[in-house]
Design a protein around this motif. Structure first.
Motif, mmCIF file in Angstrom:
data_model
loop_
_atom_site.group_PDB
_atom_site.id
_atom_site.type_symbol
_atom_site.label_atom_id
_atom_site.label_comp_id
_atom_site.label_asym_id
_atom_site.label_seq_id
_atom_site.Cartn_x
_atom_site.Cartn_y
_atom_site.Cartn_z
ATOM 1 N N LEU A 91 -11.389 61.579 21.524
ATOM 2 C CA LEU A 91 -10.341 60.595 21.785
ATOM 3 C C LEU A 91 -10.880 59.210 21.466
ATOM 4 C CD1 LEU A 91 -7.531 59.929 23.005
ATOM 5 C CD2 LEU A 91 -8.665 59.801 25.229
ATOM 6 N N LYS A 92 -10.142 58.491 20.616
ATOM 7 C CA LYS A 92 -10.506 57.111 20.287
ATOM 8 C C LYS A 92 -9.493 56.202 20.961
ATOM 9 C CE LYS A 92 -12.529 58.271 15.859
ATOM 10 N NZ LYS A 92 -12.539 58.034 14.426
ATOM 11 N N VAL A 93 -9.986 55.218 21.694
ATOM 12 C CA VAL A 93 -9.121 54.286 22.416
ATOM 13 C C VAL A 93 -9.471 52.877 21.963
ATOM 14 C CG1 VAL A 93 -8.380 53.448 24.669
ATOM 15 C CG2 VAL A 93 -9.042 55.848 24.397
ATOM 16 N N GLY A 94 -8.467 52.168 21.431
ATOM 17 C CA GLY A 94 -8.697 50.810 20.972
ATOM 18 C C GLY A 94 -7.673 49.855 21.550
ATOM 19 N N VAL A 114 -15.957 66.535 25.905
ATOM 20 C CA VAL A 114 -14.953 65.604 25.395
ATOM 21 C C VAL A 114 -15.653 64.292 25.072
ATOM 22 C CG1 VAL A 114 -12.893 64.261 25.985
ATOM 23 C CG2 VAL A 114 -13.071 66.639 26.728
ATOM 24 N N ASP A 115 -15.399 63.768 23.870
ATOM 25 C CA ASP A 115 -15.938 62.477 23.461
ATOM 26 C C ASP A 115 -14.840 61.435 23.552
ATOM 27 O OD1 ASP A 115 -18.405 63.575 22.856
ATOM 28 O OD2 ASP A 115 -17.908 63.909 20.751
ATOM 29 N N ILE A 116 -15.107 60.341 24.261
ATOM 30 C CA ILE A 116 -14.164 59.234 24.367
ATOM 31 C C ILE A 116 -14.843 58.001 23.778
ATOM 32 C CG2 ILE A 116 -12.817 57.750 25.894
ATOM 33 C CD1 ILE A 116 -12.712 60.085 27.883
ATOM 34 N N GLU A 117 -14.287 57.529 22.659
ATOM 35 C CA GLU A 117 -14.816 56.336 22.014
ATOM 36 C C GLU A 117 -13.954 55.146 22.401
ATOM 37 O OE1 GLU A 117 -15.590 54.379 17.612
ATOM 38 O OE2 GLU A 117 -15.029 56.482 17.753
ATOM 39 N N LEU A 118 -14.570 54.136 22.995
ATOM 40 C CA LEU A 118 -13.859 52.930 23.406
ATOM 41 C C LEU A 118 -14.171 51.796 22.443
ATOM 42 C CD1 LEU A 118 -14.570 52.995 27.254
ATOM 43 C CD2 LEU A 118 -12.533 53.817 26.068
ATOM 44 N N GLN A 119 -13.144 51.129 21.975
ATOM 45 C CA GLN A 119 -13.276 49.909 21.179
ATOM 46 C C GLN A 119 -12.358 48.896 21.840
ATOM 47 O OE1 GLN A 119 -15.498 49.410 18.792
ATOM 48 N NE2 GLN A 119 -16.180 51.531 18.985
ATOM 49 N N LEU A 120 -12.881 48.190 22.836
ATOM 50 C CA LEU A 120 -12.062 47.305 23.648
ATOM 51 C C LEU A 120 -12.514 45.863 23.504
ATOM 52 C CD1 LEU A 120 -11.874 49.473 26.888
ATOM 53 C CD2 LEU A 120 -10.375 49.520 24.905
ATOM 54 N N GLY A 121 -11.538 44.956 23.473
ATOM 55 C CA GLY A 121 -11.814 43.525 23.349
ATOM 56 C C GLY A 121 -11.988 42.870 24.699
ATOM 57 N N THR A 122 -10.912 42.236 25.205
ATOM 58 C CA THR A 122 -11.020 41.484 26.451
ATOM 59 C C THR A 122 -10.457 42.215 27.655
ATOM 60 O OG1 THR A 122 -8.924 40.377 26.018
ATOM 61 C CG2 THR A 122 -10.928 39.271 25.264
ATOM 62 N N GLY A 123 -9.817 43.331 27.489
ATOM 63 C CA GLY A 123 -9.253 44.050 28.632
ATOM 64 C C GLY A 123 -10.263 44.964 29.283
ATOM 65 N N GLY A 124 -10.029 45.268 30.542
ATOM 66 C CA GLY A 124 -10.892 46.191 31.268
ATOM 67 C C GLY A 124 -10.409 47.621 31.109
ATOM 68 N N ALA A 125 -11.202 48.555 31.588
ATOM 69 C CA ALA A 125 -10.838 49.970 31.509
ATOM 70 C C ALA A 125 -11.273 50.680 32.782
ATOM 71 C CB ALA A 125 -11.485 50.620 30.295
ATOM 72 N N ASP A 139 -24.579 55.878 25.150
ATOM 73 C CA ASP A 139 -24.264 55.203 23.894
ATOM 74 C C ASP A 139 -23.141 54.180 24.037
ATOM 75 O OD1 ASP A 139 -26.217 56.640 22.490
ATOM 76 O OD2 ASP A 139 -24.844 58.320 22.204
ATOM 77 N N LEU A 140 -22.911 53.704 25.243
ATOM 78 C CA LEU A 140 -21.873 52.709 25.480
ATOM 79 C C LEU A 140 -22.502 51.320 25.480
ATOM 80 C CD1 LEU A 140 -18.898 52.160 26.206
ATOM 81 C CD2 LEU A 140 -19.584 52.239 28.599
ATOM 82 N N ASN A 141 -21.906 50.432 24.692
ATOM 83 C CA ASN A 141 -22.394 49.064 24.598
ATOM 84 C C ASN A 141 -21.438 48.164 25.365
ATOM 85 O OD1 ASN A 141 -23.479 46.621 23.894
ATOM 86 N ND2 ASN A 141 -22.957 46.761 21.727
ATOM 87 N N THR A 142 -21.900 47.635 26.483
ATOM 88 C CA THR A 142 -21.065 46.727 27.267
ATOM 89 C C THR A 142 -21.475 45.301 26.946
ATOM 90 O OG1 THR A 142 -22.571 46.857 29.153
ATOM 91 C CG2 THR A 142 -20.703 48.364 29.138
ATOM 92 N N GLY A 143 -20.492 44.433 26.815
ATOM 93 C CA GLY A 143 -20.766 43.051 26.438
ATOM 94 C C GLY A 143 -20.948 42.164 27.642
#
Length: 180
Positions: A91-94, A114-125, A139-143
């Motif tokens: 699942l890819k979530v952008g 299950v693989d969940i790929e997050l590509q998020l800008g300014t919103g939270g999850a 492998d999650l990169n948090t800013g």
């Protein structure tokens, strides 16, 4: 999942039997074999004593499909999935500006991982995983914000493995296990 090739006369281990059963269940879940064919092959695997007997039960299985992938994307607004929704293998979530809430606690999860790929800008999850799931966030990169996840003290075996990776911009990611 590919079943390992071994000496056909070698005795079957419990791990090999479980791998063969999982291969058959995946083929059935992906609708590559019928219910009757699955039952027949399961019976063969459950009564097999050698690798050769298991190999004959797995022979001529249709080729495995590549992992089913779904993409959920939005520039702004809210992305939400909850209830009895079918979770794909990948699942890819952008989202550029919105919030994301994925609740897998009552979801239909047909894959062992299950693989969940997050590509998020300014919103939270916020992601709620099943109680018996294991979570991999290496492998999650948090800013800007940190990640909030506390693994359970006593994990419940047998659940799916949820791998969450990708990039979080300025929002916070909260992961929790369902209580029921």
């Amino acid at each position: 999942m590919t079943f390992p090739q071994k000496d056909p006369s070698a005795l079957l281990s419990q791990d090999d039997r479980e791998a063969a059963l999982q291969r058959l269940q995946e083929a059935y879940a992906e609708e590559r074999i019928s219910h009757e064919e699955m039952e027949q092959r399961l019976d063969q695997v459950l009564t097999a004593k050698t690798h050769g007997e298991v190999a004959s039960a797995l022979a001529a299985l249709p080729e495995e499909n590549s992992a089913p992938t779904a993409t959920i994307a939005a520039a702004g607004g809210r992305i939400q999935r909850r209830g009895a929704w079918r979770v794909p293998r990948s699942l890819k979530v952008g989202s550029a500006y919105g919030r994301v809430h994925l609740d897998l606690s009552r979801a239909i999860i047909e894959h062992p991982a299950v693989d969940i790929e997050l590509q998020l800008g300014t919103g939270g999850a916020k992601i709620t995983v099943p109680r018996d799931a294991t979570v991999d966030i290496e492998d999650l990169n948090t800013g800007w914000k940190d990640l909030r996840y506390k693994a359970p003290r006593s994990p419940h075996p047998g659940g799916p493995k949820i791998r969450i990776f990708g990039t979080m911009g300025f929002g916070r990611l909260k992961i929790r296990h369902a209580r029921r």
